[in-house]
Design a protein around this motif. Structure first.
Motif, PDB file in Angstrom:
ATOM      1  N   GLY A   1       0.819  -1.200   0.000  1.00 57.55           N
ATOM      2  CA  GLY A   1       0.000   0.000   0.000  1.00 57.55           C
ATOM      3  C   GLY A   1       0.858   1.259   0.000  1.00 57.55           C
ATOM      4  N   GLY A   2       0.188   2.404  -0.182  1.00 56.30           N
ATOM      5  CA  GLY A   2       0.916   3.660  -0.172  1.00 56.30           C
ATOM      6  C   GLY A   2       0.095   4.777  -0.765  1.00 56.30           C
ATOM      7  N   LEU A   3       0.783   5.869  -1.053  1.00 52.40           N
ATOM      8  CA  LEU A   3       0.161   7.053  -1.639  1.00 52.40           C
ATOM      9  C   LEU A   3       0.524   7.108  -3.118  1.00 52.40           C
ATOM     10  N   VAL A   4      -0.485   7.293  -3.953  1.00 50.40           N
ATOM     11  CA  VAL A   4      -0.269   7.351  -5.397  1.00 50.40           C
ATOM     12  C   VAL A   4      -1.209   8.384  -5.997  1.00 50.40           C
ATOM     13  N   GLN A   5      -0.789   8.988  -7.094  1.00 56.14           N
ATOM     14  CA  GLN A   5      -1.647   9.949  -7.781  1.00 56.14           C
ATOM     15  C   GLN A   5      -2.699   9.221  -8.615  1.00 56.14           C
ATOM     16  N   ALA A   6      -3.798   9.882  -8.848  1.00 56.06           N
ATOM     17  CA  ALA A   6      -4.842   9.327  -9.699  1.00 56.06           C
ATOM     18  C   ALA A   6      -4.255   8.946 -11.056  1.00 56.06           C
ATOM     19  N   GLY A   7      -4.667   7.786 -11.547  1.00 53.68           N
ATOM     20  CA  GLY A   7      -4.125   7.268 -12.791  1.00 53.68           C
ATOM     21  C   GLY A   7      -2.944   6.348 -12.613  1.00 53.68           C
TER      22      GLY A   7
ATOM     23  N   MET B   1      -3.399  -3.090  -9.180  1.00 55.11           N
ATOM     24  CA  MET B   1      -4.381  -2.010  -9.287  1.00 55.11           C
ATOM     25  C   MET B   1      -3.852  -0.957 -10.245  1.00 55.11           C
ATOM     26  N   ASN B   2      -4.551  -0.786 -11.362  1.00 54.38           N
ATOM     27  CA  ASN B   2      -4.172   0.195 -12.374  1.00 54.38           C
ATOM     28  C   ASN B   2      -5.244   1.274 -12.484  1.00 54.38           C
ATOM     29  N   SER B   3      -4.876   2.370 -13.107  1.00 57.44           N
ATOM     30  CA  SER B   3      -5.822   3.476 -13.320  1.00 57.44           C
ATOM     31  C   SER B   3      -6.545   3.838 -12.030  1.00 57.44           C
ATOM     32  N   LEU B   4      -5.794   4.000 -10.981  1.00 54.03           N
ATOM     33  CA  LEU B   4      -6.391   4.253  -9.668  1.00 54.03           C
ATOM     34  C   LEU B   4      -7.115   5.582  -9.635  1.00 54.03           C
ATOM     35  N   LYS B   5      -8.191   5.593  -8.855  1.00 51.63           N
ATOM     36  CA  LYS B   5      -9.037   6.775  -8.703  1.00 51.63           C
ATOM     37  C   LYS B   5      -9.080   7.174  -7.227  1.00 51.63           C
TER      38      LYS B   5
ATOM     39  N   SER C   1     -16.978  -1.788  -9.673  1.00 49.19           N
ATOM     40  CA  SER C   1     -16.225  -0.544  -9.616  1.00 49.19           C
ATOM     41  C   SER C   1     -14.751  -0.716  -9.981  1.00 49.19           C
ATOM     42  N   VAL C   2     -14.243  -1.960  -9.957  1.00 51.96           N
ATOM     43  CA  VAL C   2     -12.827  -2.174 -10.237  1.00 51.96           C
ATOM     44  C   VAL C   2     -12.588  -3.054 -11.456  1.00 51.96           C
ATOM     45  N   ARG C   3     -13.637  -3.645 -11.991  1.00 52.60           N
ATOM     46  CA  ARG C   3     -13.469  -4.564 -13.125  1.00 52.60           C
ATOM     47  C   ARG C   3     -12.810  -3.844 -14.285  1.00 52.60           C
ATOM     48  N   GLY C   4     -11.793  -4.478 -14.854  1.00 53.65           N
ATOM     49  CA  GLY C   4     -11.057  -3.879 -15.957  1.00 53.65           C
ATOM     50  C   GLY C   4      -9.865  -3.059 -15.513  1.00 53.65           C
ATOM     51  N   ARG C   5      -9.785  -2.743 -14.212  1.00 54.41           N
ATOM     52  CA  ARG C   5      -8.654  -1.970 -13.693  1.00 54.41           C
ATOM     53  C   ARG C   5      -7.798  -2.786 -12.723  1.00 54.41           C
TER      54      ARG C   5
ATOM     55  N   GLY D   1      -6.155 -10.464   7.121  1.00 54.77           N
ATOM     56  CA  GLY D   1      -4.901  -9.789   7.361  1.00 54.77           C
ATOM     57  C   GLY D   1      -5.147  -8.510   8.143  1.00 54.77           C
ATOM     58  N   GLN D   2      -4.065  -7.800   8.435  1.00 53.80           N
ATOM     59  CA  GLN D   2      -4.175  -6.596   9.252  1.00 53.80           C
ATOM     60  C   GLN D   2      -4.547  -5.371   8.428  1.00 53.80           C
ATOM     61  N   GLY D   3      -4.436  -5.476   7.106  1.00 56.18           N
ATOM     62  CA  GLY D   3      -4.816  -4.366   6.232  1.00 56.18           C
ATOM     63  C   GLY D   3      -3.639  -3.511   5.818  1.00 56.18           C
ATOM     64  N   THR D   4      -3.764  -2.904   4.652  1.00 57.90           N
ATOM     65  CA  THR D   4      -2.753  -1.980   4.162  1.00 57.90           C
ATOM     66  C   THR D   4      -3.457  -0.777   3.543  1.00 57.90           C
ATOM     67  N   GLN D   5      -2.980   0.414   3.871  1.00 54.44           N
ATOM     68  CA  GLN D   5      -3.645   1.648   3.435  1.00 54.44           C
ATOM     69  C   GLN D   5      -3.257   1.993   2.005  1.00 54.44           C
ATOM     70  N   VAL D   6      -4.261   2.292   1.204  1.00 55.80           N
ATOM     71  CA  VAL D   6      -4.056   2.817  -0.152  1.00 55.80           C
ATOM     72  C   VAL D   6      -4.710   4.187  -0.215  1.00 55.80           C
ATOM     73  N   THR D   7      -3.944   5.185  -0.588  1.00 57.58           N
ATOM     74  CA  THR D   7      -4.455   6.543  -0.705  1.00 57.58           C
ATOM     75  C   THR D   7      -4.166   7.054  -2.108  1.00 57.58           C
ATOM     76  N   VAL D   8      -5.223   7.479  -2.793  1.00 56.07           N
ATOM     77  CA  VAL D   8      -5.097   7.979  -4.163  1.00 56.07           C
ATOM     78  C   VAL D   8      -5.431   9.464  -4.151  1.00 56.07           C
TER      79      VAL D   8
END
Length: 115
Positions: free
Chosen positions: A9-15, A82-86, A62-66, A106-113
């Motif tokens: 997980g982590g911080l990523v820009q949209a797209g 995970m591609n084309s993140l929104k 909501s995620v199919r195809g991405r 699992g304990q979870g992992t944060q994803v921030t877009v």
């Protein structure tokens, strides 16, 4: 006792893209239905993707195809590409394993877009 450990997980820009990993123990992956869920703040946990058996996979609309779920039996690891993140993909992502005897999270992992 089966254990699941997410990472990636982590911080990523949209797209952008991220790949989450879920390392399991005790040959769990080949004997369980493996899934990824996510939970955004103030929302219920929801199914993102699952491999119910064989090479088949199911995805949330909501995620199919991405997003793509995959399994590496040799490494006892399940992945979520995970591609084309929104921005609306922002959530804590959880790995889940269901066997005939147990349900493990699992304990979870944060994803921030960011937008």
């Amino acid at each position: 006792q089966v254990q699941l450990m997410e990472s990636g997980g982590g911080l990523v820009q949209a797209g952008g893209s991220l790949r989450l990993s879920c390392a399991a123990s005790r040959s769990t992956v080949r004997n369980a239905v493996m899934s990824w869920y996510r939970q955004a703040p103030g929302k219920q946990r929801e199914l993102v993707a699952a491999m119910p058996g064989g090479n088949s996979a199911v995805y949330a609309d909501s995620v199919r195809g991405r997003f793509t779920i995959s399994v590496d039996d040799a490494k006892d690891t399940v992945y979520l590409q995970m591609n084309s993140l929104k921005p609306e993909d922002t959530a804590v992502y959880y790995c889940n394993a269901v066997t005939a005897y147990s349900v493990v999270w699992g304990q979870g992992t944060q994803v921030t877009v960011s937008s």
